[in-house]
Design a protein around this motif. Structure first.
Motif, PDB file in Angstrom:
ATOM      1  N   VAL A 187     -28.944  33.178 -74.688  1.00  0.00           N
ATOM      2  CA  VAL A 187     -27.917  34.762 -73.947  1.00  0.00           C
ATOM      3  C   VAL A 187     -26.473  34.582 -74.648  1.00  0.00           C
ATOM      4  N   PHE A 188     -26.358  33.712 -74.579  1.00  0.00           N
ATOM      5  CA  PHE A 188     -24.784  33.660 -75.570  1.00  0.00           C
ATOM      6  C   PHE A 188     -25.064  34.027 -76.817  1.00  0.00           C
ATOM      7  N   GLU A 189     -25.595  33.814 -77.588  1.00  0.00           N
ATOM      8  CA  GLU A 189     -25.552  34.071 -79.343  1.00  0.00           C
ATOM      9  C   GLU A 189     -25.975  35.140 -78.989  1.00  0.00           C
ATOM     10  N   VAL A 190     -26.885  36.278 -78.493  1.00  0.00           N
ATOM     11  CA  VAL A 190     -27.517  37.558 -77.950  1.00  0.00           C
ATOM     12  C   VAL A 190     -25.806  38.009 -77.800  1.00  0.00           C
ATOM     13  N   LYS A 191     -25.679  37.663 -76.690  1.00  0.00           N
ATOM     14  CA  LYS A 191     -24.287  38.669 -75.951  1.00  0.00           C
ATOM     15  C   LYS A 191     -22.961  39.078 -77.529  1.00  0.00           C
ATOM     16  N   ARG A 192     -22.635  37.818 -77.562  1.00  0.00           N
ATOM     17  CA  ARG A 192     -21.820  37.632 -78.545  1.00  0.00           C
ATOM     18  C   ARG A 192     -21.533  38.344 -79.849  1.00  0.00           C
ATOM     19  N   ARG A 193     -23.397  38.266 -80.760  1.00  0.00           N
ATOM     20  CA  ARG A 193     -23.365  39.123 -81.680  1.00  0.00           C
ATOM     21  C   ARG A 193     -23.143  40.807 -80.907  1.00  0.00           C
ATOM     22  N   ILE A 194     -23.864  41.164 -80.413  1.00  0.00           N
ATOM     23  CA  ILE A 194     -23.784  42.575 -79.441  1.00  0.00           C
ATOM     24  C   ILE A 194     -22.043  42.881 -78.753  1.00  0.00           C
ATOM     25  N   PHE A 195     -21.788  42.363 -77.915  1.00  0.00           N
ATOM     26  CA  PHE A 195     -20.165  42.689 -76.907  1.00  0.00           C
ATOM     27  C   PHE A 195     -19.387  41.930 -78.212  1.00  0.00           C
ATOM     28  N   GLY A 196     -19.037  40.595 -78.946  1.00  0.00           N
ATOM     29  CA  GLY A 196     -18.067  40.548 -79.591  1.00  0.00           C
ATOM     30  C   GLY A 196     -18.244  39.378 -78.743  1.00  0.00           C
ATOM     31  N   ALA A 197     -17.066  38.066 -79.424  1.00  0.00           N
ATOM     32  CA  ALA A 197     -16.739  37.108 -78.529  1.00  0.00           C
ATOM     33  C   ALA A 197     -15.852  37.056 -77.756  1.00  0.00           C
ATOM     34  N   SER A 198     -14.708  38.213 -77.381  1.00  0.00           N
ATOM     35  CA  SER A 198     -13.597  38.476 -76.980  1.00  0.00           C
ATOM     36  C   SER A 198     -14.851  39.256 -75.268  1.00  0.00           C
ATOM     37  N   SER A 199     -15.789  39.182 -75.273  1.00  0.00           N
ATOM     38  CA  SER A 199     -16.037  40.615 -74.082  1.00  0.00           C
ATOM     39  C   SER A 199     -15.975  39.535 -72.899  1.00  0.00           C
ATOM     40  N   ASP A 200     -16.134  40.035 -71.897  1.00  0.00           N
ATOM     41  CA  ASP A 200     -16.113  39.249 -70.470  1.00  0.00           C
ATOM     42  C   ASP A 200     -17.602  38.789 -70.197  1.00  0.00           C
ATOM     43  N   LEU A 201     -18.928  39.574 -71.142  1.00  0.00           N
ATOM     44  CA  LEU A 201     -19.714  39.199 -70.789  1.00  0.00           C
ATOM     45  C   LEU A 201     -20.424  38.264 -71.680  1.00  0.00           C
ATOM     46  N   THR A 202     -19.564  38.439 -72.473  1.00  0.00           N
ATOM     47  CA  THR A 202     -20.307  36.802 -74.005  1.00  0.00           C
ATOM     48  C   THR A 202     -19.297  35.579 -72.671  1.00  0.00           C
ATOM     49  N   ALA A 203     -18.193  35.777 -72.165  1.00  0.00           N
ATOM     50  CA  ALA A 203     -17.436  34.303 -71.659  1.00  0.00           C
ATOM     51  C   ALA A 203     -18.534  34.171 -70.604  1.00  0.00           C
ATOM     52  N   LEU A 204     -18.889  35.281 -69.570  1.00  0.00           N
ATOM     53  CA  LEU A 204     -19.942  34.623 -68.603  1.00  0.00           C
ATOM     54  C   LEU A 204     -20.889  34.480 -68.881  1.00  0.00           C
ATOM     55  N   ALA A 205     -21.556  34.401 -70.183  1.00  0.00           N
ATOM     56  CA  ALA A 205     -23.011  33.773 -70.699  1.00  0.00           C
ATOM     57  C   ALA A 205     -22.049  32.313 -70.700  1.00  0.00           C
ATOM     58  N   LEU A 206     -21.621  32.224 -71.134  1.00  0.00           N
ATOM     59  CA  LEU A 206     -20.623  30.407 -72.305  1.00  0.00           C
ATOM     60  C   LEU A 206     -20.704  30.090 -71.186  1.00  0.00           C
ATOM     61  N   ASN A 207     -19.897  30.134 -70.045  1.00  0.00           N
ATOM     62  CA  ASN A 207     -19.888  29.574 -68.556  1.00  0.00           C
ATOM     63  C   ASN A 207     -21.303  29.183 -67.695  1.00  0.00           C
ATOM     64  N   ASN A 208     -22.585  30.033 -67.852  1.00  0.00           N
ATOM     65  CA  ASN A 208     -23.134  29.093 -67.633  1.00  0.00           C
ATOM     66  C   ASN A 208     -23.641  28.151 -69.105  1.00  0.00           C
ATOM     67  N   VAL A 209     -23.729  28.535 -69.037  1.00  0.00           N
ATOM     68  CA  VAL A 209     -23.816  26.986 -70.646  1.00  0.00           C
ATOM     69  C   VAL A 209     -22.881  25.966 -70.426  1.00  0.00           C
ATOM     70  N   ALA A 210     -22.321  26.181 -69.875  1.00  0.00           N
ATOM     71  CA  ALA A 210     -20.927  25.042 -69.768  1.00  0.00           C
ATOM     72  C   ALA A 210     -21.873  24.417 -68.468  1.00  0.00           C
ATOM     73  N   VAL A 211     -21.976  25.551 -67.160  1.00  0.00           N
ATOM     74  CA  VAL A 211     -22.426  25.059 -65.743  1.00  0.00           C
ATOM     75  C   VAL A 211     -23.589  24.137 -66.172  1.00  0.00           C
ATOM     76  N   ASP A 212     -24.458  24.719 -67.055  1.00  0.00           N
ATOM     77  CA  ASP A 212     -25.733  23.987 -67.485  1.00  0.00           C
ATOM     78  C   ASP A 212     -25.495  21.913 -68.272  1.00  0.00           C
ATOM     79  N   ALA A 213     -24.196  22.512 -68.636  1.00  0.00           N
ATOM     80  CA  ALA A 213     -23.955  20.786 -69.291  1.00  0.00           C
ATOM     81  C   ALA A 213     -23.219  20.252 -68.507  1.00  0.00           C
ATOM     82  N   GLY A 214     -22.760  20.772 -67.956  1.00  0.00           N
ATOM     83  CA  GLY A 214     -21.898  19.873 -66.610  1.00  0.00           C
ATOM     84  C   GLY A 214     -23.195  19.392 -65.905  1.00  0.00           C
TER      85      GLY A 214
END
Length: 217
Positions: A187-214
Motif C-alpha cells: 500500500v505504501f509503495e502504491v501511494k508513494r507512486r501515486i501521491f508522492g513521498a511527501s503526501s500525508d496519505l503516503t505518510a499514513l501508509a508508512l505509519n501502518n508499516v511501522a506499527v506492524d514492524a513494532g
C-alpha cells in the motif's frame, strides 16, 4: 431528530432534510428543552444542499453542483454512506449497517454489481464489520471488493491501495502481523507512486508499516 438521535425523515432522501448531529437546531428536536443533539451529519438536499460529517473519516461536504442529489442514485448512495459512517462513529452499529447496505444496493443498481462503485460499497460495509470484530464477514467483503476492482481496473490505483489496506488491517486484527506488514508495505509503495513521498496519505501508509514492524518485535 428525536431525543435519542433517531432521524425524522429517512431513508426517503428526496427533498428532505436529514440531520444527525450537533448542528441540528433546537426546533427540530422533540425534546422541549432542545437537548438531545449528537455529533454526526447535517444534510440539506433542497435549497442549499450541504453534507457535513464529523467522525472517524473527517469532514466532507457536497457542493452546489450536487443540487439534484436526492434524485441521483450515485449521490443518494454517498449520502447513505456518510450517514452510516456517522452512526458507526456513534457506536450505533445496527443503524450504520442499515445505511451501508442501502448504499451498496443503490451502487449496484446504479452502476452494476461488478462496478468499482459496488466495490466501494462492499468496502464500507466490511470496515463496519471490522470495527465490530466480525472479522470473517469483513474478510469476505474485502476480498470481493478487491476482486471487483482488479477485474475493472487491472492496475494498482488509489482504490486498489485502499482495498489492500483493508486486508492489511484485517490481517493485523487477526494476529497475522507478517502478512499485515507485507500488505501495508505494498500500500505504501502504491501511494508513494501515486501521491508522492511527501503526501500525508503516503505518510499514513508508512505509519501502518511501522506499527506492524513494532508488533513483530
Amino acid at each position: 431528530l428525536a431525543q435519542g438521535g433517531d432521524p425524522v425523515e429517512h431513508p426517503d432522501l428526496d427533498g428532505a432534510e436529514v440531520r444527525v448531529g450537533a448542528d441540528v437546531p433546537p426546533h427540530l428536536l422533540d425534546a422541549p428543552d432542545g437537548s438531545g443533539a449528537k455529533q454526526g451529519v447535517h444534510v440539506i438536499l433542497e435549497g442549499r444542499p450541504v453534507v457535513q460529517q464529523v467522525g472517524r473519516t473527517g469532514r466532507r461536504q457536497l457542493t452546489e453542483d450536487d443540487r439534484p442529489a436526492g434524485r441521483q442514485p450515485g449521490v443518494r448512495a454517498e449520502l447513505e454512506t456518510v450517514i452510516g459512517e456517522s452512526y458507526e462513529g456513534l457506536g450505533r452499529y445496527d443503524d450504520a449497517e442499515r445505511q451501508f447496505r442501502a448504499a451498496l444496493l443503490l451502487r449496484q443498481q446504479s452502476d452494476g454489481a461488478a462496478s468499482t462503485s459496488a466495490a466501494i460499497g462492499l468496502s464500507a460495509l466490511g470496515n463496519l464489520y471490522l470495527d465490530q470484530g466480525r472479522l470473517d464477514s469483513a474478510g469476505q467483503l474485502f476480498h470481493r471488493a478487491l476482486a471487483l476492482q482488479q477485474r475493472r481496473s487491472g492496475k494498482p490505483d488509489s482504490l486498489y491501495a485502499s482495498l489492500l489496506g483493508n486486508l492489511g488491517a484485517l490481517a493485523h486484527a487477526q494476529g497475522r502481523v507478517d502478512e499485515a506488514r507485507r500488505l501495508h508495505t505494498e500500500v505504501f509503495e502504491v501511494k508513494r507512486r501515486i501521491f508522492g513521498a511527501s503526501s500525508d496519505l503516503t505518510a499514513l501508509a508508512l505509519n501502518n508499516v511501522a506499527v506492524d514492524a513494532g508488533d513483530q518485535g
